[in-house]
Every structure is written in structure tokens, then in C-alpha cells.
Enzyme design. Structure first.
Site, mmCIF file in Angstrom:
data_model
loop_
_atom_site.group_PDB
_atom_site.id
_atom_site.type_symbol
_atom_site.label_atom_id
_atom_site.label_comp_id
_atom_site.label_asym_id
_atom_site.label_seq_id
_atom_site.Cartn_x
_atom_site.Cartn_y
_atom_site.Cartn_z
ATOM 1 N N CYS A 131 1.019 -1.269 -0.084
ATOM 2 C CA CYS A 131 0.059 0.037 0.065
ATOM 3 C C CYS A 131 0.842 1.247 0.039
ATOM 4 C CB CYS A 131 -1.007 -0.135 1.272
ATOM 5 S SG CYS A 131 -0.042 -0.506 2.876
ATOM 6 N N HIS A 243 -2.816 6.442 4.754
ATOM 7 C CA HIS A 243 -1.502 6.305 4.945
ATOM 8 C C HIS A 243 -1.086 7.841 4.458
ATOM 9 C CE1 HIS A 243 -1.627 2.594 5.945
ATOM 10 N NE2 HIS A 243 -0.695 1.957 5.037
#
Length: 342
Positions: A131, A243
Site C-alpha cells: 500500500c 497512509h
């Protein structure tokens, strides 16, 4: 042409997001099968706004007749069942770390290296990158096309959803416990995550880096350019979804802030939000539930020749996992790769 699609790990956070994304993007399915471990058999998961699927057992499922399988059950499980699915003629898009660095498995971010699918061989497996790597290379690609990236120094601020539902539950329970003065015992993380940051994601390697930091380096080189040097410090933060990354880039040739802004503004899959004022940037809270990779705070890095710095944010469950996998499936459809394997 419509497809029979299996989602493996359908009860997990990423699996549920895969089902949601398939429905939202109207991927042409004639049947969707939700698969998970035997303990989840009979559980129900949503597919779109109206459909509910009953979870079936991965262990006993016969993949013959299934066209595409989106895997996100954990690396050890993918190691066993992804090759089994591929041997049955199913094209596998795997979200785990198991196959990413195998030389005969394409590692794909559609906005960055769609041409990698040409290397799809008889194994029938395509890997979805980590990710944190995905969002960084989406931002780096338009800049690399201008001036070639030489070196990247990145510090990540990664949400607990990267550790699954259990990580999210731990943050919630620890936060609540602090307010009522209950004791907290870390289980999913090495230290308390509530009101804390932890510079440790995945296992430590011999050189002192963690495996998450290693992944960012080797995956960036496989996806974007084998000559790029990457040093990462990956940190878990008390955020549920999204994130963020502080990225410092050294280029081989001069590149101005203005050139970078122009390139990023037109880049696929990317949104530029860079106002030099209070709140003129994106945070994980802003990015949650969104498809784009966001870039903010672009500026010169005067500490190196030809340097830039920027802030990069994305929803790790969507572009960092489920959306990227579904976009790969869309490329597979466009290029007729399923039909080629029949």
C-alpha cells in the site's frame, strides 16, 4: 463479456473493500463468489447496495470455471491457494507480499506500469504492490518522466487499518481504555498505539530495516526504475484509515517546483491540493473513502542537487489495496488476458 470473480479473504477489511469497489466500478461480473477460511463459512458480506453474499470455504473451493480471483487472505494462505487457483485456469491478482518479487510475476500499478502485464506468463499470477509503495510511485511517475528520480528518502505515517480489523480494534479499545483508566496490553502492535507512534512495521531485517521498509525500496525499483535508491522509515500512527508520506526526492536533472506542479496536476489517479495557507493540504481524514492519491506541500529540497519534497496521502484500503487490484482486473479485461488463458 462478463466474468466469474472470486474474492479471497472476503471477510477482511481489504476483501470487503474489494467487493465494494467491484460493485462501484460496475466491473462486468456474471457471478461473484466470496471466499474465506472455514470458520467464516456462512457469514454474509455485501456486494453493492443490494446484494448479499454468503461466504464459502476457500479450502474446499474448486476454482475451475472462475475467471479472475482477487486474493487478500495473508501471504501464507496465498502461497497455498493462489497457485491452485491459477492451475485451474483462473487469473489471480494477489494483494499479499508472497509473489511481489518473483521475477515471473508482474507487479503492477495501472497508472505507472501497465506494460508490465505483457510479462504475464504461464503462472497466471499478478501481484498488487504494498500500500505505501503504490501511493508513492503514483506520485513519483510523472516527476520521473521529467527528470528521472535518483534517490528517495521517505518517512511514512501508516494507519492501523494496514494491520487489518484487529489493528483497528486495538486502537479503538486502547483509546477507550485510556479515557476510563483501564489497563491496556498491546497485542497487534509492539507498543501501545493509542496516543503514540511506533517506528516498526513488519519484521526486522539483518541490516536494521523492517520488512515494510525493504518492500518500499525493492518494489519501487521493480515498478518504476531499477536504478532508484530508496531509504524508508515506516511508522504506525493512531489513525484508522489513510497512509501519509513525507517524500524527499533527488533527481538526475533540474526540475522546478512549477514543473512538478504542472506534471502532477495532469497525472492519472492523482489529485494536487497544494495551497500555501492554513488547511491547504490533504490529511488522512480527508482522503478516507476516496480513490485518488493526493499530493500537497511541494517545495524545493535545498540539501541535495535537484531536490524536491512533498506530502503524499491515500486511503490504504482503496488505492493502496482494493482499488488497485480492481484496476488491474480492468486492464486484464481490456487486454483480453482472461480469454487468452482459456
Amino acid at each position: 463479456m462478463s466474468y466469474r470473480v472470486a474474492v479471497v479473504g472476503a471477510t477482511g477489511a481489504v476483501g470487503r473493500e474489494m467487493l465494494k469497489t467491484l460493485a462501484e466500478r460496475d466491473f462486468p461480473v456474471r457471478e461473484v463468489v466470496a471466499l474465506a477460511s472455514s470458520r467464516s463459512v456462512g457469514a454474509e458480506v455485501s456486494f453493492g447496495e443490494k446484494s448479499v453474499l454468503k461466504v464459502r470455504s476457500l479450502e474446499s473451493f474448486d476454482f475451475k470455471g472462475t475467471d479472475i480471483a482477487l486474493f487478500s487472505p495473508g501471504a501464507a494462505i496465498s502461497a497455498v491457494h493462489a497457485p491452485r487457483a491459477a492451475a485451474a485456469g483462473c487469473l489471480v491478482i494477489d494483494n499479499t507480499s508472497r509473489f511481489r518479487m518473483d521475477h515471473d510475476v508482474p507487479l503492477v500499478v495501472p497508472e505507472v506500469n501497465p506494460q508490465a502485464l505483457k510479462r504475464l506468463g504461464k503462472r497466471g499470477i499478478i501481484a498488487n504492490p504494498n500500500c505505501s509503495t503504490i501511493q508513492m510511485v503514483v506520485a513519483l511517475k510523472p516527476l520521473h518522466d521529467i527528470a528521472r528520480v535518483r534517490r528517495v528518502v521517505v518517512s511514512t505515517y501508516q494507519s492501523v487499518s494496514g494491520a487489518g480489523k484487529e489493528g483497528m480494534d486495538e486502537l479503538f479499545n486502547q483509546t477507550r481504555a485510556i479515557y476510563v483508566n483501564d489497563a491496556t496490553v498491546p497485542e497487534q502492535f509492539t507498543k501501545p498505539i493509542a496516543f503514540n507512534v511506533i517506528p516498526h512495521i513488519d519484521a526486522f531485517q539483518e541490516d536494521g530495516a523492517t520488512k515494510e521498509e525493504w518492500k518500499m525500496a525493492v518494489e519501487t525499483r521493480k515498478i518504476l526504475d531499477p536504478d532508484i535508491a530508496v531509504i524508508a522509515t515506516c511508522v504506525r500512527v493512531p489513525v484508522f484509515i489513510g497512509h501519509a508520506e513525507a517524500v524527499h526526492v533527488e533527481f538526475e536533472a533540474p526540475i522546478s517546483v512549477e514543473q512538478a506542479i504542472e506534471a502532477l496536476r495532469d497525472a492519472p489517479g492523482l489529485q494536487l491540493v497544494d495551497k500555501r495557507e492554513d488547511g491547504g493540504y490533504i490529511t488522512p481524514l480527508d482522503a478516507a473513502g476516496e480513490d485518488a492519491v493526493y499530493v500537497s506541500r511541494i517545495r524545493r529540497d535545498e540539501t541535495v542537487p535537484h531536490g524536491l519534497a512533498f506530502w503524499c496521502v491515500a486511503d490504504n484500503l482503496r488505492k493502496g489495496a482494493a482499488l488497485n487490484a480492481v484496476q488491474i482486473a480492468e486492464l486484464v479485461q481490456q487486454q483480453g488476458l482472461v480469454e487468452a488463458r482459456r
